[in-house]
Each structure stands twice: as structure tokens, then as C-alpha cells.
Design a protein around this motif. Structure first.
Motif, PDB file in Angstrom:
ATOM      1  N   VAL A   1       0.859  -1.181   0.000  1.00  0.00           N
ATOM      2  CA  VAL A   1       0.000   0.000   0.000  1.00  0.00           C
ATOM      3  C   VAL A   1       0.895   1.229   0.000  1.00  0.00           C
ATOM      4  O   VAL A   1       1.622   1.479   0.962  1.00  0.00           O
ATOM      5  CB  VAL A   1      -0.947   0.011   1.218  1.00  0.00           C
ATOM      6  CG1 VAL A   1      -1.805   1.276   1.226  1.00  0.00           C
ATOM      7  CG2 VAL A   1      -1.837  -1.224   1.213  1.00  0.00           C
ATOM      8  N   GLU A   2       0.886   1.970  -1.100  1.00  0.00           N
ATOM      9  CA  GLU A   2       1.802   3.110  -1.253  1.00  0.00           C
ATOM     10  C   GLU A   2       1.025   4.356  -1.677  1.00  0.00           C
ATOM     11  O   GLU A   2       0.822   4.607  -2.863  1.00  0.00           O
ATOM     12  CB  GLU A   2       2.889   2.744  -2.283  1.00  0.00           C
ATOM     13  CG  GLU A   2       3.710   1.539  -1.840  1.00  0.00           C
ATOM     14  CD  GLU A   2       4.755   1.093  -2.871  1.00  0.00           C
ATOM     15  OE1 GLU A   2       4.849   1.707  -3.956  1.00  0.00           O
ATOM     16  OE2 GLU A   2       5.463   0.114  -2.571  1.00  0.00           O
ATOM     17  N   PRO A   3       0.567   5.141  -0.681  1.00  0.00           N
ATOM     18  CA  PRO A   3      -0.290   6.298  -0.979  1.00  0.00           C
ATOM     19  C   PRO A   3       0.407   7.392  -1.792  1.00  0.00           C
ATOM     20  O   PRO A   3      -0.270   8.251  -2.342  1.00  0.00           O
ATOM     21  CB  PRO A   3      -0.667   6.837   0.410  1.00  0.00           C
ATOM     22  CG  PRO A   3      -0.345   5.759   1.364  1.00  0.00           C
ATOM     23  CD  PRO A   3       0.762   4.969   0.767  1.00  0.00           C
ATOM     24  N   THR A   4       1.737   7.352  -1.868  1.00  0.00           N
ATOM     25  CA  THR A   4       2.410   8.392  -2.647  1.00  0.00           C
ATOM     26  C   THR A   4       2.410   8.067  -4.142  1.00  0.00           C
ATOM     27  O   THR A   4       2.819   8.897  -4.948  1.00  0.00           O
ATOM     28  CB  THR A   4       3.879   8.549  -2.196  1.00  0.00           C
ATOM     29  OG1 THR A   4       4.532   7.286  -2.347  1.00  0.00           O
ATOM     30  CG2 THR A   4       3.962   8.988  -0.744  1.00  0.00           C
ATOM     31  N   ARG A   5       1.951   6.895  -4.506  1.00  0.00           N
ATOM     32  CA  ARG A   5       1.909   6.502  -5.921  1.00  0.00           C
ATOM     33  C   ARG A   5       0.660   7.039  -6.615  1.00  0.00           C
ATOM     34  O   ARG A   5      -0.392   7.122  -6.013  1.00  0.00           O
ATOM     35  CB  ARG A   5       1.921   4.979  -6.045  1.00  0.00           C
ATOM     36  CG  ARG A   5       3.199   4.329  -5.539  1.00  0.00           C
ATOM     37  CD  ARG A   5       4.263   4.344  -6.600  1.00  0.00           C
ATOM     38  NE  ARG A   5       5.410   3.532  -6.192  1.00  0.00           N
ATOM     39  CZ  ARG A   5       6.537   3.473  -6.894  1.00  0.00           C
ATOM     40  NH1 ARG A   5       6.670   4.158  -8.019  1.00  0.00           N
ATOM     41  NH2 ARG A   5       7.533   2.727  -6.473  1.00  0.00           N
ATOM     42  N   SER A   6       0.789   7.347  -7.895  1.00  0.00           N
ATOM     43  CA  SER A   6      -0.314   7.925  -8.675  1.00  0.00           C
ATOM     44  C   SER A   6      -1.504   6.997  -8.773  1.00  0.00           C
ATOM     45  O   SER A   6      -2.641   7.438  -8.880  1.00  0.00           O
ATOM     46  CB  SER A   6       0.168   8.229 -10.092  1.00  0.00           C
ATOM     47  OG  SER A   6       0.432   7.014 -10.791  1.00  0.00           O
ATOM     48  N   SER A   7      -1.246   5.708  -8.741  1.00  0.00           N
ATOM     49  CA  SER A   7      -2.291   4.746  -9.076  1.00  0.00           C
ATOM     50  C   SER A   7      -1.874   3.362  -8.620  1.00  0.00           C
ATOM     51  O   SER A   7      -0.687   3.094  -8.395  1.00  0.00           O
ATOM     52  CB  SER A   7      -2.477   4.713 -10.603  1.00  0.00           C
ATOM     53  OG  SER A   7      -1.204   4.499 -11.215  1.00  0.00           O
TER      54      SER A   7
END
Ligand SMILES: [Mn+2]
Length: 308
Positions: free
Chosen positions: A117-123
Motif C-alpha cells: 500500500v503506497e499512498p504516494t503513488r499515482s495509481s
């Protein structure tokens, strides 16, 4: 065990969409499914809701199931921030030996056998690309087109601030697969149905501004969808259209579904995620959602404006 070990040990794998699937969700789903099939796995792509017409071009979408009654060795959730996003298919979590959770929603607190889970990723599509690379899983032209679709649709065509140099590097690598960008862009952005335009027209007639035009709010009722024979996905884009009005800082779109209103926030800069959370929902800084049990649109508008 690495995720690759779990995949290797799994005979039957399911990749599942969330309710009201969007380009990121279905792009990621088709990419993951096809990569695993190329790798030689038996994969069910499970879709539990209607597929927006502008996404039907995605490779492999003619080959999906809505059956949620099987048991799987591995269930892969993509772009789903919590279990409820799976709707009735939630049962698959219990009926699967292992569960992967791959997502970019900041509110995602699920903890399964593997979590990326990587909230800094665009998508989710962007995360999935890294996942496939890290685990040496196959990427071909079809997989690359699905990932490019996922990234393009969730990043507002590479405009949102979650777009990083990594996003562009990944996009550049995807172009190496000779993907058909024209096909993707035509389907995503130049395939509006008449029903969709009629809904937009209705929504714009009802558009109201508050706080010196900084807040733009509109709504659609169940009757509107019946009248124009429109699908839920035909109202996609309305909330962004209102956000893109020059004075607007926060746009709100409310959609009546049975005995409740589902709401969407978009913002230019303001963090709307805490507002959505206070209303029982969640999402991202500039795109969030919630729902309120009521059939009284005036009451719902009051509640939402009050929270803002
Ligand atoms: Mn997404």
C-alpha cells in the motif's frame, strides 16, 4: 515467503475488482490477470459490478466472471481501500487461503498475507508495474496497455500531484512495449455516450455555487438515470468538470442511489480527505467520497456544506 513464492504455490488464483470499478481498478485487474496467465497460472478475473463502456476495450475483459462461490489459493485485491469495496464478494476473503492487498489509498489499513500500500503513488497501476518487475512476472504489450490505462486514468493524464518522476519513468518503460496510446486515449476520453452528455447537462442546470464560487455543488437523482437510460458510470467526470471551473476550490457531486446519496469531492488544493472521513467515507487529498442515508437532497446538501 515472498509474494512470488505464494504465487508459485497457488494453483487457483482470483483477481478481484471493487464496486463501481474505474480505469485504475480494471486496468490493474486485467494487467495482473494477464501477467499471471502468461506465467502459466489458472486465473479468474472477478468483476462484481457493471463495466464502464469506455473501459470495455481492456484486454481480457471479455473473459471475466461474476461468480463468487469458488475457493481460491490466492485472492488478489487491487485498488480497494477496505473490505467493503468488494461488496458481496467480501466472502472471497474468507474463502481464500492467501490474500494480497495492492493499493494506493491512504485509508487502506488492511493487513493480509502480503500488503503493498503506497499512498504516494499515482495509481494502483503504477504500484502493480513495480510489483510485476520485482517479482519477475511477465509483461507484454497487453499487460503494458492495461497498466498505462490505469495510470493515465487515475493520474488525470499525468496531472495530479501524486505523479512523480517514477510515474514518468514507468510510463516511458511502458511505451517500450509498443503500446497503442491512441486506442487508450480515444477510449478513455473521446467516447462519451449521449446519456452521459444528458446527465452532464442536467447536473450543470442544477449547479450551485457557495462561498464566493469556491464551492461548486450539484446532484443527480435516480429518476435522471432512468429518464436517460444511463448507467452509473455515465456520471463519471461530472465532479471533475465542476472542479475545473476557475473559481472552484472544492467540487461536490451527489448521486441518489436507493435510500442514500453517494457523494464525491474533488479539490484543486484543499485536503478533502478528512471531510469525507468525517462523513463516514475516505479517499485521497484531492479526491474523496462518502455516503449519507437520506432521500432528502436539501438535507444532504446542508450536512455536506456544514462539514466543509
Ligand atoms: Mn486508484
Amino acid at each position: 515467503m515472498t509474494p512470488r513464492d505464494i504465487i508459485d504455490k497457488s494453483e487457483k488464483i482470483a483477481v478481484i475488482s471493487h464496486i463501481k470499478p474505474d480505469g485504475d481498478n480494471l486496468g490493474s485487474l486485467t494487467a495482473m490477470s494477464e501477467s499471471l496467465r502468461l506465467y502459466g497460472k489458472d486465473v479468474d478475473s472477478i468483476i462484481i459490478d457493471s463495466i464502464p463502456s469506455n473501459l470495455k476495450f481492456l484486454y481480457g475483459l471479455d473473459n471475466y466472471t461474476s461468480d463468487i462461490n469458488s475457493n481460491y489459493d490466492l485472492l488478489i485485491m487491487l485498488d480497494s481501500s477496505d473490505e467493503n469495496r468488494l461488496g458481496s464478494a467480501k466472502i472471497l476473503i474468507e474463502n481464500s487461503t492467501k490474500v494480497f492487498n495492492i493499493d494506493h489509498h491512504i485509508s487502506n489499513e488492511m493487513n493480509y498475507d502480503y500488503n503493498k500500500v503506497e499512498p504516494t503513488r499515482s495509481s494502483t497501476g503504477e504500484i502493480l508495474y513495480v510489483f510485476l518487475k520485482e517479482n519477475n512476472l511477465p509483461i507484454d504489450k497487453n499487460v503494458a496497455e492495461s497498466i498505462f490505462t490505469a495510470i493515465t486514468s487515475d493520474s488525470g493524464s499525468f496531472r495530479y500531484d501524486t505523479v512523480s518522476s517514477d510515474t514518468f519513468k514507468i510510463a516511458a518503460e511502458l511505451l517500450e512495449y509498443d503500446i497503442d496510446r491512441d486506442k487508450i486515449n480515444r477510449n478513455l476520453f473521446s467516447s462519451n455516450s449521449v446519456a452521459k452528455v444528458k446527465l452532464l447537462e442536467t447536473a450543470l442546470e442544477r449547479l450551485e455555487f457557495y462561498k464566493d464560487g469556491k464551492i461548486g455543488l450539484t446532484y443527480l437523482l435516480e429518476d435522471d438515470f432512468t429518464k436517460f437510460n444511463a448507467e452509473d458510470s455515465d456520471s463519471d467526470g461530472i465532479v471533475e468538470f465542476i472542479r475545473d471551473i476557475d473559481s472552484v476550490e472544492i467540487s461536490i457531486y451527489l448521486r441518489q442511489v436507493k435510500n442514500e446519496f453517494k457523494g464525491s469531492f474533488r479539490s484543486v488544493e484543499y485536503n478533502v480527505e478528512p471531510i469525507a472521513r468525517k462523513l463516514g467515507g475516505g479517499g485521497h487529498k484531492r479526491a474523496a467520497g462518502f455516503s449519507i442515508k437520506s432521500n432528502d437532497i436539501d438535507e444532504v446538501i446542508k450536512i455536506v456544506l456544514n462539514e466543509i
